[in-house]
Design an enzyme around this catalytic site. Structure first.
Site, PDB file in Angstrom:
ATOM      1  CE1 TYR A 182     -75.369 -28.583  30.613  1.00 20.62           C
ATOM      2  CE2 TYR A 182     -74.152 -27.449  28.871  1.00 20.62           C
ATOM      3  CZ  TYR A 182     -74.331 -28.544  29.703  1.00 20.62           C
ATOM      4  OH  TYR A 182     -73.473 -29.605  29.616  1.00 20.62           O
ATOM      5  CD  GLU A 194     -70.324 -29.829  28.914  1.00 21.18           C
ATOM      6  OE1 GLU A 194     -70.958 -28.925  28.344  1.00 21.18           O
ATOM      7  OE2 GLU A 194     -70.877 -30.785  29.492  1.00 21.18           O
TER       8      GLU A 194
HETATM    9  C1  HEM Z   1     -75.444 -37.327  26.723  1.00 31.49           C
HETATM   10  C2  HEM Z   1     -76.545 -35.648  31.125  1.00 31.49           C
HETATM   11  C3  HEM Z   1     -77.242 -31.243  29.277  1.00 31.49           C
HETATM   12  C4  HEM Z   1     -76.987 -33.141  24.857  1.00 31.49           C
HETATM   13  C5  HEM Z   1     -75.652 -37.236  28.074  1.00 31.49           C
HETATM   14  C6  HEM Z   1     -75.514 -38.339  28.996  1.00 31.49           C
HETATM   15  C7  HEM Z   1     -75.823 -37.870  30.212  1.00 31.49           C
HETATM   16  C8  HEM Z   1     -76.178 -36.470  30.090  1.00 31.49           C
HETATM   17  C9  HEM Z   1     -75.781 -38.662  31.496  1.00 31.49           C
HETATM   18  C10 HEM Z   1     -75.109 -39.757  28.629  1.00 31.49           C
HETATM   19  C11 HEM Z   1     -73.623 -39.829  28.575  1.00 31.49           C
HETATM   20  C12 HEM Z   1     -73.101 -41.198  28.238  1.00 31.49           C
HETATM   21  O1  HEM Z   1     -73.478 -41.728  27.194  1.00 31.49           O
HETATM   22  O2  HEM Z   1     -72.307 -41.710  29.029  1.00 31.49           O
HETATM   23  C13 HEM Z   1     -76.820 -34.304  31.008  1.00 31.49           C
HETATM   24  C14 HEM Z   1     -77.140 -33.422  32.104  1.00 31.49           C
HETATM   25  C15 HEM Z   1     -77.333 -32.180  31.590  1.00 31.49           C
HETATM   26  C16 HEM Z   1     -77.145 -32.283  30.158  1.00 31.49           C
HETATM   27  C17 HEM Z   1     -77.225 -33.847  33.552  1.00 31.49           C
HETATM   28  C18 HEM Z   1     -77.691 -30.896  32.285  1.00 31.49           C
HETATM   29  C19 HEM Z   1     -77.278 -30.560  33.486  1.00 31.49           C
HETATM   30  C20 HEM Z   1     -77.230 -31.371  27.918  1.00 31.49           C
HETATM   31  C21 HEM Z   1     -77.472 -30.298  26.979  1.00 31.49           C
HETATM   32  C22 HEM Z   1     -77.427 -30.829  25.735  1.00 31.49           C
HETATM   33  C23 HEM Z   1     -77.131 -32.252  25.890  1.00 31.49           C
HETATM   34  C24 HEM Z   1     -77.700 -28.832  27.375  1.00 31.49           C
HETATM   35  C25 HEM Z   1     -77.650 -30.149  24.405  1.00 31.49           C
HETATM   36  C26 HEM Z   1     -78.742 -29.534  24.114  1.00 31.49           C
HETATM   37  C27 HEM Z   1     -76.566 -34.450  24.998  1.00 31.49           C
HETATM   38  C28 HEM Z   1     -76.385 -35.361  23.881  1.00 31.49           C
HETATM   39  C29 HEM Z   1     -75.921 -36.559  24.428  1.00 31.49           C
HETATM   40  C30 HEM Z   1     -75.846 -36.357  25.843  1.00 31.49           C
HETATM   41  C31 HEM Z   1     -76.646 -35.032  22.426  1.00 31.49           C
HETATM   42  C32 HEM Z   1     -75.533 -37.854  23.665  1.00 31.49           C
HETATM   43  C33 HEM Z   1     -76.532 -38.920  23.818  1.00 31.49           C
HETATM   44  C34 HEM Z   1     -77.612 -38.909  22.785  1.00 31.49           C
HETATM   45  O3  HEM Z   1     -77.430 -38.339  21.719  1.00 31.49           O
HETATM   46  O4  HEM Z   1     -78.650 -39.514  23.046  1.00 31.49           O
HETATM   47  N1  HEM Z   1     -76.049 -36.115  28.767  1.00 31.49           N
HETATM   48  N2  HEM Z   1     -76.830 -33.589  29.842  1.00 31.49           N
HETATM   49  N3  HEM Z   1     -77.015 -32.529  27.217  1.00 31.49           N
HETATM   50  N4  HEM Z   1     -76.246 -35.085  26.157  1.00 31.49           N
HETATM   51 FE1  HEM Z   1     -76.456 -34.303  27.978  1.00 31.49          FE
END
Ligand code: HEM
Length: 385
Positions: A95, A137
């Protein structure tokens, strides 16, 4: 707790960030992957190319910022994202990295307009939003059926329709498959040849039968530059007897209607997968289920053998294929045949299909909040927050 002033600054600057949203997130991902190339082992490269994840993250941070006075309002959406994060093994320590590069991107794009006061307010707000995800989480990691990714052996592969394959796998290590819920998915991690990074993808379970195996289905996605890395690897380079890595089942899409309610399970394409698991489960309970599946032609319909069997076995079930080449688009006129005031609706498919169906539902005075749905794509891109 954020100060009144910080919250005001955040809320006032949301529109400016919305205006530059795409630019900010593009810069954010570019800079973050330059500094932390190891994160390319978590993020989905096909989504990156299509800009899908960029929009999803940006939209969510901005939606959360709008609700900074009451972050509880976004909890239902966070829950769904948190499941995906846990399944992908996004960890607490990731994060601050995302936060750092998001803030740097805001500064780079907005330049002098992003004063120290504004930047400090957003730093605090990001911290607050991130903590909602982290704590949700943390609970999910504690409850997960196994740690990280574990090896499974493929015991069966079958063609389903023209674009899908179903996979049956069993654990290669000593672990117990937990009780599974219809609507859940597992996450597969592969290392394709000629690619320096790992690739991850979620796939829904098509059956939750408790026999020590996991059963999921994979649609072969895209071609050329836009090909789905994991689905192509599973379709083209994987055979019975091979090992693949899978993380513990996840997801909050489940049937939660009271007994006595009728169900409409409506899907298109690969959206059939969780719906088949729900159908199998609910048919046994004697519930009245209308199962409607939209596809191009009969040859494209996956799981026809299973669907025919269930349809013939249970009087309380009716299975309908709405074939676009034969029947045209599915409209409110057809939908109303399966819906009365005692019907709970479950919907699964691609983003475009969902958008179209929500428009048709609107003609029947059915709103998004009346429907249980899971898009194969970021949910926030079609949710009204
Ligand atoms: C997917 C938001 C932090 C890694 C997603 C999705 C959202 C989101 C809306 C799409 C979910 C779906 O498919 O329904 C956020 C928000 C964050 C955050 C608001 C911070 C407050 C992180 C962090 C990581 C991360 C810290 C890792 C470094 C991913 C990955 C996906 C994902 C790998 C899958 C989609 C892809 O691979 O393109 N996140 N996220 N996210 N997030 Fe986050």
């Amino acid at each position: 707790m954020l100060s009144e002033q910080t919250r005001e600054i955040v809320k006032q600057t949301v529109p400016v960030l919305e205006q530059h949203g795409t630019e900010i997130t593009k810069v954010f991902y570019t800079r973050m992957f330059e500094a932390h190339p190891e994160l390319l082992n978590i993020f989905n490269k096909s989504n990156q190319k299509q800009g899908k994840q960029q929009t999803a993250l940006a939209q969510t941070v901005l939606a959360a910022a709008k609700h900074i006075d009451n972050l509880g309002a976004i909890v239902p959406n966070v829950n769904q994202i948190a499941h995906k994060h846990r399944a992908l093994q996004v960890k607490e320590e990731h994060y601050p990295i995302v936060g750092e590069y998001l803030l740097k991107a805001i500064k780079e794009v907005l330049g002098d307009a992003a004063t120290d006061e504004i930047m400090n307010a957003w730093e605090e707000a990001y911290g607050e939003i991130a903590s909602v995800f982290i704590s949700m989480e943390k609970e999910m990691y504690e409850k997960a059926a196994w740690d990280g990714f574990q090896l499974f052996k493929i015991t069966n592969i079958l063609n389903q329709g023209t674009t899908m394959k179903s996979f049956e796998v069993e654990p290669e290590v000593a672990l117990e498959i937990p009780e599974l819920a219809a609507g859940q998915y597992i996450t597969v991690r592969v290392k394709p040849e000629n690619d320096e990074n790992l690739a991850l993808r979620h796939y829904s379970l098509y059956s939750v039968e408790n026999d020590g195996t996991l059963k999921f289905a994979v649609k072969k996605e895209g071609t050329g530059e836009k090909k789905g890395i994991v689905s192509h690897e599973l379709h083209d380079n994987t055979s019975i007897g091979d090992s693949i890595e899978i993380s513990a089942p996840a997801g909050d899409f489940k049937v939660n209607s009271e007994a006595g309610k009728e169900l409409l399970l409506l899907s298109s394409g690969a959206g059939v997968t969780p719906m088949l698991a729900m159908l199998e489960d609910e048919a046994k309970k004697g519930r009245q289920v209308h199962f409607v599946h939209v596809n191009e032609s009969e040859a494209d319909v996956p799981f026809k053998t299973e669907l025919t069997e269930i349809n013939e076995k249970y009087d309380n079930v009716d299975v309908t294929y709405h074939l676009k080449l034969r029947d045209g688009y599915l409209t409110s006129d057809s939908l109303q045949h399966w819906i009365n005031e005692n019907t709970d609706i479950y919907l699964c498919g691609g983003i475009l299909f969902m958008d179209t169906i929500f428009d048709e539902f609107a003609k029947l005075n059915i709103s998004q909040s009346d429907v249980n749905f899971e898009p194969f794509g970021p949910k926030m891109s079609i949710t009204n927050v």
